[in-house]
Scaffold this motif. Structure first.
Motif, PDB file in Angstrom:
ATOM      1  N   LEU A  95       0.845  -1.194   0.000  1.00  0.00           N
ATOM      2  CA  LEU A  95       0.000   0.000   0.000  1.00  0.00           C
ATOM      3  C   LEU A  95       0.878   1.240   0.000  1.00  0.00           C
ATOM      4  O   LEU A  95       1.762   1.384   0.844  1.00  0.00           O
ATOM      5  CB  LEU A  95      -0.910  -0.008   1.235  1.00  0.00           C
ATOM      6  N   ILE A  96       0.641   2.120  -0.971  1.00  0.00           N
ATOM      7  CA  ILE A  96       1.371   3.390  -1.020  1.00  0.00           C
ATOM      8  C   ILE A  96       0.374   4.545  -1.127  1.00  0.00           C
ATOM      9  O   ILE A  96      -0.793   4.349  -1.472  1.00  0.00           O
ATOM     10  CB  ILE A  96       2.349   3.450  -2.211  1.00  0.00           C
ATOM     11  N   CYS A  97       0.845   5.746  -0.816  1.00  0.00           N
ATOM     12  CA  CYS A  97       0.079   6.971  -1.013  1.00  0.00           C
ATOM     13  C   CYS A  97       0.901   7.848  -1.948  1.00  0.00           C
ATOM     14  O   CYS A  97       2.060   8.168  -1.637  1.00  0.00           O
ATOM     15  CB  CYS A  97      -0.154   7.673   0.323  1.00  0.00           C
ATOM     16  N   ASN A  98       0.324   8.223  -3.093  1.00  0.00           N
ATOM     17  CA  ASN A  98       1.098   8.901  -4.123  1.00  0.00           C
ATOM     18  C   ASN A  98       0.269   9.996  -4.784  1.00  0.00           C
ATOM     19  O   ASN A  98      -0.685   9.685  -5.497  1.00  0.00           O
ATOM     20  CB  ASN A  98       1.541   7.868  -5.181  1.00  0.00           C
ATOM     21  N   PRO A  99       0.640  11.307  -4.572  1.00  0.00           N
ATOM     22  CA  PRO A  99       1.676  11.819  -3.676  1.00  0.00           C
ATOM     23  C   PRO A  99       1.342  11.511  -2.220  1.00  0.00           C
ATOM     24  O   PRO A  99       0.196  11.257  -1.880  1.00  0.00           O
ATOM     25  CB  PRO A  99       1.664  13.325  -3.923  1.00  0.00           C
ATOM     26  N   GLY A 100       2.371  11.569  -1.378  1.00  0.00           N
ATOM     27  CA  GLY A 100       2.254  11.012  -0.044  1.00  0.00           C
ATOM     28  C   GLY A 100       1.730  11.961   1.024  1.00  0.00           C
ATOM     29  O   GLY A 100       2.053  13.140   1.059  1.00  0.00           O
ATOM     30  N   ASN A 101       0.898  11.401   1.859  1.00  0.00           N
ATOM     31  CA  ASN A 101       0.511  11.990   3.136  1.00  0.00           C
ATOM     32  C   ASN A 101       1.114  11.057   4.184  1.00  0.00           C
ATOM     33  O   ASN A 101       0.787   9.863   4.168  1.00  0.00           O
ATOM     34  CB  ASN A 101      -1.013  12.018   3.259  1.00  0.00           C
ATOM     35  N   PRO A 102       2.052  11.520   5.025  1.00  0.00           N
ATOM     36  CA  PRO A 102       2.308  12.896   5.461  1.00  0.00           C
ATOM     37  C   PRO A 102       3.540  13.571   4.864  1.00  0.00           C
ATOM     38  O   PRO A 102       3.909  14.659   5.305  1.00  0.00           O
ATOM     39  CB  PRO A 102       2.538  12.696   6.958  1.00  0.00           C
ATOM     40  N   THR A 103       4.206  12.957   3.899  1.00  0.00           N
ATOM     41  CA  THR A 103       5.528  13.444   3.494  1.00  0.00           C
ATOM     42  C   THR A 103       5.519  14.377   2.296  1.00  0.00           C
ATOM     43  O   THR A 103       6.470  15.140   2.102  1.00  0.00           O
ATOM     44  CB  THR A 103       6.436  12.252   3.137  1.00  0.00           C
ATOM     45  N   PHE A 155      -1.342  -7.746  -4.392  1.00  0.00           N
ATOM     46  CA  PHE A 155      -1.936  -6.501  -4.878  1.00  0.00           C
ATOM     47  C   PHE A 155      -1.017  -5.315  -4.596  1.00  0.00           C
ATOM     48  O   PHE A 155      -0.254  -5.322  -3.624  1.00  0.00           O
ATOM     49  CB  PHE A 155      -3.281  -6.255  -4.202  1.00  0.00           C
ATOM     50  N   LEU A 156      -1.110  -4.316  -5.450  1.00  0.00           N
ATOM     51  CA  LEU A 156      -0.492  -3.017  -5.197  1.00  0.00           C
ATOM     52  C   LEU A 156      -1.627  -2.000  -5.131  1.00  0.00           C
ATOM     53  O   LEU A 156      -2.310  -1.751  -6.122  1.00  0.00           O
ATOM     54  CB  LEU A 156       0.496  -2.650  -6.307  1.00  0.00           C
ATOM     55  N   ILE A 157      -1.856  -1.476  -3.926  1.00  0.00           N
ATOM     56  CA  ILE A 157      -2.916  -0.487  -3.705  1.00  0.00           C
ATOM     57  C   ILE A 157      -2.275   0.895  -3.656  1.00  0.00           C
ATOM     58  O   ILE A 157      -1.329   1.123  -2.903  1.00  0.00           O
ATOM     59  CB  ILE A 157      -3.655  -0.755  -2.383  1.00  0.00           C
ATOM     60  N   SER A 158      -2.793   1.807  -4.447  1.00  0.00           N
ATOM     61  CA  SER A 158      -2.253   3.163  -4.483  1.00  0.00           C
ATOM     62  C   SER A 158      -3.345   4.170  -4.122  1.00  0.00           C
ATOM     63  O   SER A 158      -4.374   4.247  -4.783  1.00  0.00           O
ATOM     64  CB  SER A 158      -1.694   3.477  -5.874  1.00  0.00           C
ATOM     65  N   ASP A 159      -3.113   4.897  -3.060  1.00  0.00           N
ATOM     66  CA  ASP A 159      -3.996   5.976  -2.606  1.00  0.00           C
ATOM     67  C   ASP A 159      -3.593   7.224  -3.391  1.00  0.00           C
ATOM     68  O   ASP A 159      -2.527   7.798  -3.145  1.00  0.00           O
ATOM     69  CB  ASP A 159      -3.794   6.151  -1.096  1.00  0.00           C
ATOM     70  N   GLU A 160      -4.436   7.634  -4.334  1.00  0.00           N
ATOM     71  CA  GLU A 160      -4.069   8.708  -5.259  1.00  0.00           C
ATOM     72  C   GLU A 160      -4.956   9.941  -5.114  1.00  0.00           C
ATOM     73  O   GLU A 160      -5.239  10.639  -6.088  1.00  0.00           O
ATOM     74  CB  GLU A 160      -4.086   8.170  -6.701  1.00  0.00           C
ATOM     75  N   VAL A 161      -5.366  10.222  -3.894  1.00  0.00           N
ATOM     76  CA  VAL A 161      -6.322  11.317  -3.695  1.00  0.00           C
ATOM     77  C   VAL A 161      -5.705  12.698  -3.949  1.00  0.00           C
ATOM     78  O   VAL A 161      -6.427  13.671  -4.138  1.00  0.00           O
ATOM     79  CB  VAL A 161      -6.952  11.272  -2.277  1.00  0.00           C
ATOM     80  N   TYR A 162      -4.369  12.780  -3.979  1.00  0.00           N
ATOM     81  CA  TYR A 162      -3.695  14.067  -4.214  1.00  0.00           C
ATOM     82  C   TYR A 162      -3.133  14.163  -5.629  1.00  0.00           C
ATOM     83  O   TYR A 162      -2.211  14.936  -5.887  1.00  0.00           O
ATOM     84  CB  TYR A 162      -2.568  14.260  -3.183  1.00  0.00           C
ATOM     85  N   ARG A 163      -3.685  13.375  -6.551  1.00  0.00           N
ATOM     86  CA  ARG A 163      -3.150  13.276  -7.919  1.00  0.00           C
ATOM     87  C   ARG A 163      -2.890  14.637  -8.562  1.00  0.00           C
ATOM     88  O   ARG A 163      -1.889  14.842  -9.248  1.00  0.00           O
ATOM     89  CB  ARG A 163      -4.121  12.489  -8.795  1.00  0.00           C
ATOM     90  N   GLU A 164      -3.808  15.574  -8.392  1.00  0.00           N
ATOM     91  CA  GLU A 164      -3.682  16.880  -9.063  1.00  0.00           C
ATOM     92  C   GLU A 164      -2.559  17.742  -8.506  1.00  0.00           C
ATOM     93  O   GLU A 164      -2.100  18.660  -9.178  1.00  0.00           O
ATOM     94  CB  GLU A 164      -5.000  17.656  -8.941  1.00  0.00           C
ATOM     95  N   PHE A 165      -2.132  17.452  -7.288  1.00  0.00           N
ATOM     96  CA  PHE A 165      -1.227  18.377  -6.612  1.00  0.00           C
ATOM     97  C   PHE A 165       0.214  17.880  -6.664  1.00  0.00           C
ATOM     98  O   PHE A 165       0.731  17.255  -5.728  1.00  0.00           O
ATOM     99  CB  PHE A 165      -1.694  18.597  -5.167  1.00  0.00           C
ATOM    100  N   THR A 166       0.855  18.127  -7.799  1.00  0.00           N
ATOM    101  CA  THR A 166       2.272  17.812  -7.998  1.00  0.00           C
ATOM    102  C   THR A 166       2.967  19.091  -8.445  1.00  0.00           C
ATOM    103  O   THR A 166       2.379  19.893  -9.184  1.00  0.00           O
ATOM    104  CB  THR A 166       2.466  16.710  -9.049  1.00  0.00           C
ATOM    105  N   TYR A 167       4.219  19.266  -8.016  1.00  0.00           N
ATOM    106  CA  TYR A 167       4.870  20.562  -8.162  1.00  0.00           C
ATOM    107  C   TYR A 167       6.199  20.468  -8.906  1.00  0.00           C
ATOM    108  O   TYR A 167       6.713  19.375  -9.153  1.00  0.00           O
ATOM    109  CB  TYR A 167       5.067  21.184  -6.772  1.00  0.00           C
TER     110      TYR A 167
END
Length: 397
Positions: free
Chosen positions: A168-176, A198-210
């Protein structure tokens, strides 16, 4: 006296919300509390979403389908296509927030005492959902000195056991605020396929990349049809945290069929919120460009101000709107509570999230805090000033 379940006893407190009583007490005493602890953006919700609820002509507020409105799911599929993620409405299950999507995903792939590998620090509620289901979190440590980059693949391989059901990953990451590269997604996908997990990706911040960086979804990675699962939400994308609408996306038909049984047990996602979320999909790209510019400006100010504090170490966010800061203290839980109970600058104090709750490994993160830069810049500047002054007099525990 009746006993409480072992599961309930083990359930971790939220590092983000557990200090709320101290903040409320301070406010009742007339103290202004600047909230850096929670990812509640102050960005305005798109008017089109608010108007869709205000102007709807429903005469009966009915249940929706357990999998969510078909019209909304079809529009979601079109949204994903714009991001080079090619799915159909049948690959999408609408949920009550991204939290429920994650809960359904974990419940569908793992049984009690099974294992999920998660790079840490991670979103604190991953711990909570895993605990609620009796799943064991197996952490892979990423370090602030490496700006929380993905640890070597060998570290993941060492942890895979017959009980491992997924990564399980968060991409982009919370909290980092860490943004996974395409190469990192490729490596994680290779592990998932090699070990048939399985590879689960939490992508709720997809739009916010800098800084010109682009998000790469696991569902853009070839060959992940059976292994890839995306968790998503409208909460941060459209500043609609209170809508509680998310979704689970996968081309694995068996997984979605299983998740639907969990969805049927809770009946349906909220109708009004789906109306708002469907309308929000019409939000123009200019909205996101403006929001990104604002977050970049806030991030840059936050980092510049934090770097003025002696002895501090900072993870540099590439996405989302969070930052991990390592402070010259030993117990950020005590420090965060002390700020709310005892420390004031001109009638103000600051609320932060102690970072130990974002780790599964005991002892890690105890000298770190998570900062959410979701406030306008003047508030951020005042908040960092308060932190700086507090660290001058704080007696370490």
């Amino acid at each position: 006296m009746p006993s409480i379940s072992k599961k309930g006893t083990k359930m971790p407190e939220s590092p983000i919300r557990k200090l709320v009583p101290y903040a409320e007490k301070a406010k009742k005493e007339g103290v202004e509390v600047i909230h850096l602890n929670i990812g509640q953006p102050d960005i305005k919700t798109p008017q089109i979403a608010l108007d869709a609820v205000k102007n709807n002509t429903l005469s009966v507020l009915e249940y929706s389908n357990s999998e969510g409105s078909e019209a909304y799911r079809k529009k979601l599929a079109s949204y994903y296509a714009k991001h080079d993620i090619h799915v159909t409405a049948q690959d999408i299950l609408v949920t009550t927030g991204g939290s429920e999507a994650l809960s359904f995903a974990l419940g569908s792939i793992a049984d009690s005492n099974d294992e999920i590998i998660i790079p840490e620090p991670f979103y604190a509620n991953y711990n909570g959902f895993a605990t609620a289901m009796g799943i064991n979190v197996i952490p892979v440590v990423s370090r602030i000195d490496d700006n929380f980059a993905l640890p070597p693949i060998e570290e993941f391989e060492k942890l895979v056991t017959p009980r491992t059901k997924g990564i399980l990953i968060c991409n982009p990451g919370n909290p980092t605020g860490y943004l996974y590269t395409r190469e990192e997604i490729e490596k994680l996908s290779a592990i998932a396929k090699k070990h048939d997990i399985f590879l689960i990706s939490d992508e709720v911040y997809r739009e916010f990349t800098y800084d010109g960086k682009k998000h790469f979804s696991i569902l853009q990675q070839p060959g992940m049809e059976e292994h890839g699962v995306v968790v998503d939400s409208v909460s941060k994308r459209y500043s609609m945290c209170g809508a509680r609408i998310g979704c689970l996306v996968s081309k694995n038909k068996e997984l979605l069929k299983t998740a639907l049984k969990f969805a049927q047990a809770r009946l349906s996602p909220p109708t009004y919120a789906q109306i708002a979320s469907e309308a929000a999909l019409e939000t123009p790209q200019s909205y996101f460009e403006d929001v990104k510019k604002e977050y970049v400006s806030r991030r840059n100010l936050l980092i510049a101000e934090l770097e003025k504090i002696e002895g501090i170490k900072i993870g540099y966010p590439q996405g989302a709107f969070y930052c991990i800061a390592e402070l010259p203290i030993s117990n950020s839980d005590h420090f965060a509570q002390w700020l709310l109970e005892e420390f004031r600058v001109d009638g103000e104090t600051v609320m932060v999230a102690p970072a130990a709750g974002f780790y599964a490994s005991k002892g890690l993160g105890k000298n770190q805090i998570r900062i959410a830069y979701v406030l306008e810049k003047d508030s951020l500047k005042r908040a960092v000033h308060i932190l700086k002054e507090a660290l001058k007099i704080y007696k370490d525990q």
